[in-house]
Enzyme design. Structure first.
Site, PDB file in Angstrom:
ATOM      1  N   GLN A   1     103.910  95.202  47.949  1.00 10.28           N
ATOM      2  CA  GLN A   1     104.938  94.899  48.942  1.00 10.28           C
ATOM      3  C   GLN A   1     106.010  93.983  48.348  1.00 10.28           C
ATOM      4  O   GLN A   1     105.695  93.091  47.569  1.00 10.28           O
ATOM      5  CB  GLN A   1     104.325  94.204  50.159  1.00 10.28           C
ATOM      6  CG  GLN A   1     103.369  95.064  50.963  1.00 10.28           C
ATOM      7  CD  GLN A   1     102.798  94.295  52.141  1.00 10.28           C
ATOM      8  OE1 GLN A   1     102.186  93.252  51.967  1.00 10.28           O
ATOM      9  NE2 GLN A   1     103.011  94.812  53.337  1.00 10.28           N
TER      10      GLN A   1
ATOM     11  N   ASP B   1     107.279  91.425  49.543  1.00 13.66           N
ATOM     12  CA  ASP B   1     106.926  90.614  50.698  1.00 13.66           C
ATOM     13  C   ASP B   1     107.678  89.282  50.670  1.00 13.66           C
ATOM     14  O   ASP B   1     107.959  88.730  49.606  1.00 13.66           O
ATOM     15  CB  ASP B   1     105.417  90.340  50.666  1.00 13.66           C
ATOM     16  CG  ASP B   1     104.812  90.305  52.057  1.00 13.66           C
ATOM     17  OD1 ASP B   1     105.573  90.367  53.026  1.00 13.66           O
ATOM     18  OD2 ASP B   1     103.574  90.213  52.155  1.00 13.66           O
TER      19      ASP B   1
ATOM     20  N   HIS C   1     108.100  85.466  53.222  1.00 18.03           N
ATOM     21  CA  HIS C   1     107.798  84.703  54.424  1.00 18.03           C
ATOM     22  C   HIS C   1     108.754  83.533  54.500  1.00 18.03           C
ATOM     23  O   HIS C   1     108.946  82.806  53.520  1.00 18.03           O
ATOM     24  CB  HIS C   1     106.346  84.230  54.409  1.00 18.03           C
ATOM     25  CG  HIS C   1     105.372  85.368  54.446  1.00 18.03           C
ATOM     26  ND1 HIS C   1     104.880  85.965  53.296  1.00 18.03           N
ATOM     27  CD2 HIS C   1     104.850  86.067  55.490  1.00 18.03           C
ATOM     28  CE1 HIS C   1     104.078  86.967  53.641  1.00 18.03           C
ATOM     29  NE2 HIS C   1     104.048  87.049  54.950  1.00 18.03           N
TER      30      HIS C   1
ATOM     31  N   CYS D   1     100.444  87.024  53.319  1.00 19.55           N
ATOM     32  CA  CYS D   1     100.852  85.874  54.118  1.00 19.55           C
ATOM     33  C   CYS D   1      99.971  84.628  53.979  1.00 19.55           C
ATOM     34  O   CYS D   1     100.509  83.515  53.885  1.00 19.55           O
ATOM     35  CB  CYS D   1     101.025  86.256  55.579  1.00 19.55           C
ATOM     36  SG  CYS D   1     100.256  87.759  56.116  1.00 19.55           S
TER      37      CYS D   1
ATOM     38  N   ARG E   1      94.285  98.124  51.237  1.00 16.11           N
ATOM     39  CA  ARG E   1      93.868  98.370  52.614  1.00 16.11           C
ATOM     40  C   ARG E   1      92.987  99.613  52.661  1.00 16.11           C
ATOM     41  O   ARG E   1      93.281 100.612  51.990  1.00 16.11           O
ATOM     42  CB  ARG E   1      95.087  98.532  53.524  1.00 16.11           C
ATOM     43  CG  ARG E   1      95.947  97.285  53.568  1.00 16.11           C
ATOM     44  CD  ARG E   1      97.171  97.440  54.442  1.00 16.11           C
ATOM     45  NE  ARG E   1      98.024  96.259  54.357  1.00 16.11           N
ATOM     46  CZ  ARG E   1      99.199  96.132  54.954  1.00 16.11           C
ATOM     47  NH1 ARG E   1      99.663  97.134  55.701  1.00 16.11           N
ATOM     48  NH2 ARG E   1      99.901  95.032  54.821  1.00 16.11           N
TER      49      ARG E   1
ATOM     50  N   LYS F   1     107.763  92.824  66.203  1.00 21.28           N
ATOM     51  CA  LYS F   1     108.368  93.198  64.933  1.00 21.28           C
ATOM     52  C   LYS F   1     109.500  94.195  65.128  1.00 21.28           C
ATOM     53  O   LYS F   1     109.588  94.876  66.151  1.00 21.28           O
ATOM     54  CB  LYS F   1     107.325  93.788  63.992  1.00 21.28           C
ATOM     55  CG  LYS F   1     106.670  95.068  64.501  1.00 21.28           C
ATOM     56  CD  LYS F   1     105.676  95.650  63.503  1.00 21.28           C
ATOM     57  CE  LYS F   1     105.039  96.928  64.035  1.00 21.28           C
ATOM     58  NZ  LYS F   1     104.210  97.620  63.034  1.00 21.28           N
TER      59      LYS F   1
ATOM     60  N   HIS G   1     107.816  87.135  58.804  1.00 18.47           N
ATOM     61  CA  HIS G   1     107.328  88.023  57.755  1.00 18.47           C
ATOM     62  C   HIS G   1     108.371  89.120  57.564  1.00 18.47           C
ATOM     63  O   HIS G   1     108.905  89.643  58.541  1.00 18.47           O
ATOM     64  CB  HIS G   1     106.015  88.699  58.158  1.00 18.47           C
ATOM     65  CG  HIS G   1     104.935  87.770  58.614  1.00 18.47           C
ATOM     66  ND1 HIS G   1     103.735  87.645  57.948  1.00 18.47           N
ATOM     67  CD2 HIS G   1     104.848  86.936  59.688  1.00 18.47           C
ATOM     68  CE1 HIS G   1     102.962  86.786  58.590  1.00 18.47           C
ATOM     69  NE2 HIS G   1     103.621  86.337  59.653  1.00 18.47           N
TER      70      HIS G   1
END
Length: 638
Positions: free
Chosen positions: A387, A389, A391, A340, A369, A470, A516
């Protein structure tokens, strides 16, 4: 006194009435089947006395969540059995968990599965004896006297605050420190089995004692337990870690590091197919692809809030960026645990207008992570993963519509793979940032989007991200297990912390909202789920090799090349098994590799321009025209 029942009706009772008395007055059968009660929402023992005005629900074996009380009670039975067999055992904690329970113990000898029979036999004796679970509340001094020979329990007693209730439960001669509640009697445990032993640090502290964690399962009937054990056996057959190695998908090597998968050619091909398929779809939906760095200066993570709220899950390191190699000028960096902040910087790179919104960035971004080594589990929980991912930067009024569009993508992906799913909406956690009004708007927006989409959802209190609520999507696999995959989050905090703006229609300045989302979640996890869901037999469109061509002998290699070229021309992924091996051995090898189609080519096929088709699950399908079979492969490409 007056008691309110779950249907809103009332029951007039005498004072000093217990929850069990209430159940019995409602019906004799309810009294016999009652396990625990929920009084004003809190689970308590049936022996609890009720007060005027209480709202009470009686929990039976048909009630949602009832198994957790049975399993917690079973953990006490197991501890009692261990204490009877090994009087010197020291006991830690014994909670219920998903599908079972465990108890942590210290013992002067290692236990193994060879000890299970003796422990289970003693547990059977305790259950057959019909011993009641008897709760009592004691003072701190009384508790210390009861557990004088249990140093771990004494440590737990140290954690109680002044005035906090200390409760103990007696089961025959065994006494345990516990908040409860428990089922009325050991006879309520109808089926149980010890499953495995693992090591665990006391209180999760690697500096403390290594305890033996003994796992078990318990059920309301032998039939339920048999069904569960069958499912576990089937899950072991589908284990993606074993299949991943056998199918050449991925390996792990501790020389590289725990939780860092290395993809073999077949695995790399599958991942690229998934990415290209989704990439094409996202472009059609108005997304723009971006690429961001793997490391950032730590100052960026301080602005985002991750430095304070996510620090223990991140990898930090220092770099000397000075020309003089001055160690006093070291700069702190971190490997990104999420994508992000990079997308925020891209948004903030130029002036934005309301006409630019919604702005949808996506990235197949690899993140890292710091998961505990004991939590790492193949592809399902890795330290390094990619991911899908995205945004979305939008106005407040666009939030619900954009979430609806994301749910459309969820439908598209899950229907493609044959998954059914449900949703959970996670609300504000204790450790969070942002004002209440925006949290309320964000949470209600997620709920309203689900309602409009016709998607049922549960509420998961307090499990949102620190910056916003979320939606978590839980998919159901072929053997009934649920996996958490997609996540959709509403975030008003990043735009505030990074001072993001856009120009409105009246030329004033406003702050965008940020969404997200990851639909696969992590590609690694989704692939692991797919391997187990399909038991390694990936669908035709996704299989790394779609067709194995099996020439009967070397003289048929030329025609095998013709077949290969024909199929590759329509996008097929093909392997020619040209080894000097018997045809049966080649077919067996293709079956083990779970190749969707095997094409046997010999004299007849070469002369007639056909292929003899075998399908991995249906077997021999007979001869087919080569061009006709090529159309099958062409139609499978998505």
């Amino acid at each position: 006194m007056r008691i309110t029942l779950p249907d809103g009706s009332f029951k007039e009772l005498e004072s000093s009435t217990t929850a069990l008395d209430l159940a019995t007055t409602i019906s004799k059968g309810l009294g016999q089947g009652a396990l625990v009660a929920k009084v004003n929402g809190a689970a308590v023992d049936l022996s609890r006395q009720l007060n005027d005005g209480d709202s009470v629900e009686i929990v039976t074996d048909k009630s949602p969540g009832a198994l957790e009380y049975l399993r917690h009670s079973a953990s006490h039975v197991m501890a009692a059995a261990i204490r009877a067999l090994y009087p010197n055992a020291q006991f830690g904690v014994g909670p219920d968990i998903e599908d079972g329970f465990y108890y942590d113990i210290l013992l002067d000898r290692p236990l193994s599965s060879d000890d299970f029979q003796a422990i289970e036999s003693k547990m059977g004796e305790i259950i057959a004896a019909g011993l009641p679970f008897q709760r009592s509340e004691v003072s701190e001094d009384e508790a210390r006297e009861i557990f004088a020979d249990q140093h771990l329990k004494l440590e737990l007693i140290d954690d109680f605050t002044d005035g906090e209730t200390i409760s103990v439960y007696r089961l025959g001669d065994f006494v345990d420190l516990c908040r409860g509640p428990h089922v009325p009697s050991s006879t309520n445990i109808k089926a149980f089995k010890l499953m495995r032993i693992a090591g665990a640090y006391w209180r999760g502290d690697s500096e403390r004692e290594v305890m033996q964690r003994l796992y078990g399962t318990a059920w309301f009937s032998e039939a339920d337990q048999t069904e569960y054990l069958t499912r576990i056996e089937e899950a072991e057959k589908r284990d993606h870690r074993r299949l991943g190695r056998e199918l050449g998908i991925y390996i792990t090597d501790e020389r590289a590091g725990i939780g860092l998968p290395l993809y073999q050619p077949a695995g790399a091909r599958v991942i690229r197919i998934m990415q290209e398929w989704l990439r094409r779809d996202l472009y059609k939906r108005g997304y723009q692809e971006v690429i961001t760095p793997h490391i950032y200066n730590a100052d960026l993570w301080k602005i985002s809030g991750h430095y304070d709220f996510y620090h223990e899950n991140m990898y930090f390191f220092e770099i000397d960026e000075s020309e003089e190699k001055d160690l006093s000028k070291l700069s702190e960096f971190a490997i990104k645990p999420m994508n992000c902040p990079g997308h925020v910087l891209l948004y903030d790179n130029e002036l934005r207008s309301y006409r630019d919104l919604p702005l949808r960035y996506f990235e197949f971004g690899t993140v890292y992570r710091h998961e505990m080594s004991g939590a790492v589990h193949g592809l399902l929980r890795a330290r390094g993963f990619t991911q899908d991912d995205a945004h979305i930067f939008c106005t407040q009024d666009q939030v619900i519509d954009e979430v609806l569009k994301m749910l459309d993508i969820v439908d598209f992906i899950m229907e493609t793979f044959g998954f059914t799913y449900y949703a959970e909406i996670s609300t504000r956690p204790e450790m969070s940032i942002g004002d209440d009004d925006k949290w309320e708007y964000a949470t209600e927006s997620l709920m309203e989007a689900c309602r409009r989409h016709g998607l049922e959802f549960d509420i998961n209190e307090g499990d949102g991200a620190f910056y916003g609520p979320k939606i978590d999507i839980k998919v159901r696999d072929a053997i009934g297990r649920y996996w958490q995959c997609s996540t959709i989050q509403v975030d008003f905090n990043f735009p505030e912390r990074f001072n993001l703006t856009y120009r409105t229609a009246d030329n004033s300045e406003a702050q965008p909202w940020m969404l997200h989302r990851a639909i696969f979640g992590s590609i690694e996890r989704f692939l692991g789920i797919l391997i187990e869901h399909y038991s390694g037999a990936l669908p035709l469109w996704l299989a790394p090799v779609q067709v194995a061509i099996i020439p009967v002998s070397d003289k048929h290699l030329d025609y095998a090349s013709v077949v290969r070229n024909t199929l590759e021309a329509v996008g097929g992924r093909v392997a020619v098994y040209d080894q000097n091996e018997p045809m049966r051995a080649k077919i067996a090898k293709a079956q083990i590799a779970k190749v969707p189609y095997m094409l046997v080519v010999g004299d007849k096929e070469s002369a007639e321009k056909t292929v003899s088709v075998r399908e991995r699950s249906q077997g021999d399908l007979g001869a087919q025209d080569l061009d006709g079979f090529a159309q099958v492969i062409k139609d499978s490409q998505i």
